[in-house]
Design an enzyme around this catalytic site. Structure first.
Site, PDB file in Angstrom:
ATOM      1  N   HIS A 147      -4.612  -4.648  -0.556  1.00 45.60           N
ATOM      2  CA  HIS A 147      -4.242  -3.573  -1.491  1.00 45.60           C
ATOM      3  C   HIS A 147      -3.314  -4.057  -2.615  1.00 45.60           C
ATOM      4  O   HIS A 147      -3.711  -4.114  -3.754  1.00 45.60           O
ATOM      5  CB  HIS A 147      -3.608  -2.369  -0.777  1.00 45.60           C
ATOM      6  CG  HIS A 147      -4.545  -1.685   0.153  1.00 45.60           C
ATOM      7  ND1 HIS A 147      -5.645  -1.011  -0.300  1.00 45.60           N
ATOM      8  CD2 HIS A 147      -4.566  -1.600   1.498  1.00 45.60           C
ATOM      9  CE1 HIS A 147      -6.307  -0.519   0.739  1.00 45.60           C
ATOM     10  NE2 HIS A 147      -5.678  -0.869   1.839  1.00 45.60           N
ATOM     11  N   GLU A 157       0.878  -1.180   0.000  1.00 48.25           N
ATOM     12  CA  GLU A 157       0.000   0.000   0.000  1.00 48.25           C
ATOM     13  C   GLU A 157       0.909   1.222   0.000  1.00 48.25           C
ATOM     14  O   GLU A 157       0.979   1.970   0.964  1.00 48.25           O
ATOM     15  CB  GLU A 157      -0.918  -0.009   1.237  1.00 48.25           C
ATOM     16  CG  GLU A 157      -2.004   1.064   1.208  1.00 48.25           C
ATOM     17  CD  GLU A 157      -2.826   1.113   2.497  1.00 48.25           C
ATOM     18  OE1 GLU A 157      -2.521   0.381   3.454  1.00 48.25           O
ATOM     19  OE2 GLU A 157      -3.795   1.904   2.534  1.00 48.25           O
TER      20      GLU A 157
HETATM   21 ZN   LIG Z   1      -7.061  -2.035   5.204  1.00 46.80          ZN
END
Ligand SMILES: [Zn+2]
Ligand SMILES: *[C@@H]1O[C@H](CO)[C@@H](O)[C@H](O)[C@H]1NC(C)=O
Ligand SMILES: *[C@@H]1O[C@H](CO)[C@@H](O)[C@H](O)[C@H]1NC(C)=O
Ligand SMILES: *[C@@H]1O[C@H](CO)[C@@H](O)[C@H](O)[C@H]1NC(C)=O
Ligand SMILES: *[C@@H]1O[C@H](CO)[C@@H](O)[C@H](O)[C@H]1NC(C)=O
Ligand SMILES: *[C@@H]1O[C@H](CO)[C@@H](O)[C@H](O)[C@H]1NC(C)=O
Ligand SMILES: *[C@@H]1O[C@H](CO)[C@@H](O)[C@H](O)[C@H]1NC(C)=O
Length: 503
Positions: free
Chosen positions: A377, A352
């Site tokens: 992510h 992320e």
């Molecule tokens: Zn999260």
């Protein structure tokens, strides 16, 4: 450019044309290539029924109209786009669509913030204090609570409101402390990733005082499930912090109590909504902790997994990767389950980030080395060819949360989200909403909209949506038998959705 330089160029072009006019690529070959490439995308090989094709044609027309608009929502910040999306016909269709499961959610940001303000903070014994940097904290207490460091004296909200002629401003300021969503310009209010992450964490601290009060804890979760159910989500995998839950008299409960409460409420919800498949929990801890605290957390996870085998799905860490410790720092703690021969599935947030080559940027490979079941992510995945290849071959799906990535400033225009490339090659992925209440969203449909209309482009179609919904069951932590059951339940809903909307 000078004339004498241009002239040989023109002659060259003329020559080229004379020779290559005879070899224009075969249009049938071109069609075949276009078709072949389109079939490589998520859902590209899904065969649509007649009814599905009619619905797909409708969707295609809607998407073209949406793309012709001057204000194209996926190109805008979600805070500014939300009302446009709300009025979009594609969005209302997506709301009705059975989306399967939501696999990436955090327990403190799944329910309507207005309910917290209008219902929860209006209950008796609700105290508030204001920190020295103007965030707020809450506690419910039958006695005046002990002062908190770097916070004003506790004020009973009931008293504060009684003294006011008009409480709207107070209620608005409370609400603004519980969500990132704002009417102001988000670019001005949150100029950098550092700022928005700091504010984000402050808002969680504000929320946690409200939500970890035992009666609210139960109702908040129930409220959150209702919102997902209403949004046609039938299954939830929830990342849970399992904070200390407290009562009015200051007595507290441990993590097992919080997990048992979640399990009880899930069962109650399922009993009241038989077409809801259920909930599983992923225990999480903040990545800022030190190695000994992390070791304790993994031990606790092992214990919880043993005590709640059906309900506990595994373990993960939360908090900002870029300022936190890399997974590798915790390698000893994370190896404990394997060393003891116990199964502890990991569901790591990883990648992320948009900083390439930093220590935390290695989290993707490390997560895979620790046999992560999915990747939270995975925003940085396209920059890691090996991690990408491993994730694909092992079927380790990415949990793509478009609105979260945009609000947290990894990408501005959701047409440019890295999942665009991944979706065009059917990389294993699911769509989720991370912390919808924090972002002013709710349920899953807003994120499906951004995925489908934004990075899905004009090419993604009903087959893509169908595949994404089915992925959310296939890549869930449910057993193969449960997946079959859930998939059959989903298919019934899907057929109904298609027959009601294909015209
Ligand atoms: Zn999260
Ligand atoms: C507060 O919310 C609870 C749970 O949704 C509900 O039962 C109750 O009626 C609400 N109270 C008020 C005053 O709105
Ligand atoms: C706000 O105060 C808290 C402690 O009360 C502190 O942890 C945090 O770093 C402060 N945030 C800012 C932006 O100063
Ligand atoms: C209360 O204040 C809000 C915001 O300042 C305002 O919009 C609203 O009209 C006020 N309500 C009353 C009853 O005065
Ligand atoms: C949070 O609440 C405090 C106290 O009401 C207020 O001063 C502050 O402006 C609020 N913060 C936001 C972001 O609205
Ligand atoms: C780790 O953190 C905990 C809690 O903050 C603290 O009590 C402990 O002393 C720390 N341990 C080490 C080895 O730093
Ligand atoms: C990951 O899986 C491999 C192959 O099954 C196994 O050898 C290894 O011990 C696992 N690693 C961890 C940390 O669980």
């Amino acid at each position: 450019m000078a004339d004498h330089l241009q002239r040989p160029h023109v002659v060259f072009l003329l020559l080229c044309c004379l020779t290559s006019c005879l070899s224009i690529p075969d249009p049938r070959q071109r069609d075949a290539l276009i078709h072949q490439e389109a079939s490589m995308q998520t859902g590209g090989k899904v065969v649509l029924s007649d009814a599905e094709q009619r619905l797909d044609t409708r969707l295609f027309r809607m998407k073209q109209e949406e793309m012709a608009k001057a204000d194209f929502p996926p190109a805008m910040h979600f805070f500014k786009a939300r009302d446009l999306i709300k009025n979009s016909p594609i969005f209302s269709l997506l709301q009705k669509m059975p989306k399967g499961g939501a696999l990436h959610l955090h327990d403190l940001a799944i329910a309507d913030v207005d309910w917290l303000v209008k219902n929860v903070t209006y209950r008796p014994y609700c105290y508030m204090c204001v920190t020295d940097n103007r965030s707020i904290r809450f506690i419910f207490s039958s006695q005046p609570p002990k002062p908190l460091q770097r916070c004003s004296t506790w004020i009973l909200l009931e008293h504060l409101r009684a003294k006011m002629v008009n409480v709207t401003e107070l209620d608005n300021s409370i609400r603004n402390n519980l969500t990132l969503f704002t009417d102001q310009d988000p670019e001005v209010l949150y100029p950098s990733q550092d700022v928005i992450w700091e504010v984000f964490e402050q808002k969680f601290l504000a929320l946690s005082g409200l939500v970890s009060y035992a009666p609210v804890f139960r109702e908040y979760f129930y409220q959150g499930l209702s919102e997902f159910y209403t949004d046609n989500v039938m299954y939830v995998e929830l990342r849970v912090l399992l904070p200390e839950i407290y009562e009015l008299d200051g007595s507290t409960y441990d993590a097992a109590f919080a997990l048992r409460t979640y399990q009880d409420i899930s069962r109650q919800f399922k009993a009241e909504h038989p077409d809801f498949y259920g909930v599983r929990a992923i225990y999480t801890i903040h990545r800022k902790v030190n190695v000994s605290v992390m070791t304790g957390a993994v031990e606790r996870a092992i214990k919880l997994q043993k005590d709640f085998p059906d309900f506990m799905a595994g373990f993960d860490m939360v908090g900002r990767e870029d300022r936190g410790k890399p997974l590798w720092d915790f390698r000893d703690a994370l190896s404990l389950p394997a060393e003891r021969g116990v199964l502890m599935p990991f569901f790591f947030h990883a990648g992320e980030t948009n900083l390439q080559g930093t220590e935390v940027d290695q989290n993707l490979l490390d997560a895979l080395l620790f046999n992560t079941s999915r990747i939270g992510h995975g925003f940085a995945l396209p920059r890691h060819p090996l991690a990408k290849d491993l994730s694909r071959r092992r079927g380790v799906a990415l949990e793509v949360c478009p609105i979260s990535n945009q609000v947290m400033k990894l990408v501005k225009d959701l047409r440019n989200h890295p999942a665009a490339g991944l979706m065009s090659e059917d990389h294993p992925m699911v769509i989720s909403s991370d912390d919808p209440a924090m972002f002013g969203a709710s349920g899953l449909s807003y994120d499906f909209y951004e995925a489908f209309v934004g990075f899905g482009g004009i090419r993604s179609h009903l087959g893509s949506l169908k595949q994404l919904a089915m992925n959310s069951i296939r890549y869930s932590s449910l057993t193969p038998e449960q997946q079959q059951e859930a998939l059959a339940q989903w298919q019934k809903k899907w057929n109904k959705f298609v027959s009601e909307n294909a015209f």
